[in-house]
Motif scaffolding. Sequence first.
Motif, short mmCIF file in Angstrom:
data_model
loop_
_atom_site.label_atom_id
_atom_site.label_comp_id
_atom_site.label_asym_id
_atom_site.label_seq_id
_atom_site.Cartn_x
_atom_site.Cartn_y
_atom_site.Cartn_z
N LEU A 72 50.68 6.50 54.39
CA LEU A 72 49.71 7.47 54.89
C LEU A 72 49.20 7.04 56.26
O LEU A 72 49.12 5.84 56.54
CB LEU A 72 48.53 7.58 53.93
CG LEU A 72 48.85 8.01 52.49
CD1 LEU A 72 47.61 7.90 51.61
CD2 LEU A 72 49.40 9.43 52.46
N GLN A 73 48.85 8.00 57.08
CA GLN A 73 48.36 7.72 58.43
C GLN A 73 47.00 8.39 58.64
O GLN A 73 46.85 9.57 58.32
CB GLN A 73 49.33 8.25 59.48
CG GLN A 73 50.71 7.64 59.43
CD GLN A 73 50.67 6.15 59.72
OE1 GLN A 73 49.97 5.70 60.62
NE2 GLN A 73 51.41 5.38 58.94
N ARG B 247 46.02 21.15 51.43
CA ARG B 247 46.33 19.95 52.21
C ARG B 247 45.22 18.93 52.01
O ARG B 247 44.06 19.27 51.85
CB ARG B 247 46.47 20.28 53.69
CG ARG B 247 47.63 21.26 53.97
CD ARG B 247 47.81 21.49 55.44
NE ARG B 247 48.42 20.38 56.14
CZ ARG B 247 49.73 20.14 56.18
NH1 ARG B 247 50.57 20.93 55.57
NH2 ARG B 247 50.18 19.10 56.87
N VAL B 248 45.62 17.67 52.08
CA VAL B 248 44.68 16.55 52.00
C VAL B 248 44.76 15.80 53.33
O VAL B 248 45.85 15.48 53.80
CB VAL B 248 45.02 15.60 50.83
CG1 VAL B 248 44.06 14.43 50.78
CG2 VAL B 248 45.03 16.37 49.51
N THR B 249 43.61 15.52 53.91
CA THR B 249 43.57 14.82 55.18
C THR B 249 43.15 13.37 54.95
O THR B 249 42.19 13.11 54.22
CB THR B 249 42.55 15.49 56.14
OG1 THR B 249 42.95 16.85 56.34
CG2 THR B 249 42.49 14.76 57.48
N VAL B 250 43.89 12.46 55.54
CA VAL B 250 43.52 11.05 55.52
C VAL B 250 42.68 10.83 56.77
O VAL B 250 43.15 11.00 57.89
CB VAL B 250 44.77 10.13 55.53
CG1 VAL B 250 44.36 8.67 55.59
CG2 VAL B 250 45.63 10.41 54.31
N TYR C 97 48.27 16.18 54.90
CA TYR C 97 49.50 16.25 54.10
C TYR C 97 49.41 17.39 53.10
O TYR C 97 48.34 17.62 52.52
CB TYR C 97 49.69 14.95 53.30
CG TYR C 97 49.85 13.73 54.17
CD1 TYR C 97 51.10 13.33 54.62
CD2 TYR C 97 48.75 12.97 54.56
CE1 TYR C 97 51.24 12.21 55.42
CE2 TYR C 97 48.88 11.85 55.36
CZ TYR C 97 50.13 11.49 55.79
OH TYR C 97 50.27 10.38 56.59
N PRO C 98 50.53 18.10 52.89
CA PRO C 98 50.54 19.06 51.78
C PRO C 98 50.18 18.30 50.49
O PRO C 98 50.53 17.12 50.34
CB PRO C 98 51.99 19.55 51.74
CG PRO C 98 52.52 19.27 53.11
CD PRO C 98 51.82 18.04 53.59
#
Length: 95
Positions: A29-30, A87-90, A35-36
């Motif tokens: 992960l970045q 979507r999930v954001t890091v 990410y979907p």
Amino acid sequence: MPEMLFSIRWPDGQAEQCYSPSLVIKDFLQPGCSYPLDEFLSKSREALNIASQRVEARYGMPCSRALGQLARIESAGQRYLATPDARVTVESFTE
């Protein structure tokens, strides 16, 4: 082993701080990336399982905290499976 916290934001805007007992999460992960949902779940699953295996190799037992974090991510992710284009954001990493 170096521990890491990573902050994420779920599709509904809810923020969560997550734990990894290893820096391996950086390989999957970045920060700043979105990410979907299915991809985020898959990457988290792989990274946290590897992290737990690293703990087991070093201390003789899998990391219950990493596996618990994975279970929480998997459970939370289920809430968004019916959301189109979820979507999930890091957001960040903290070592």
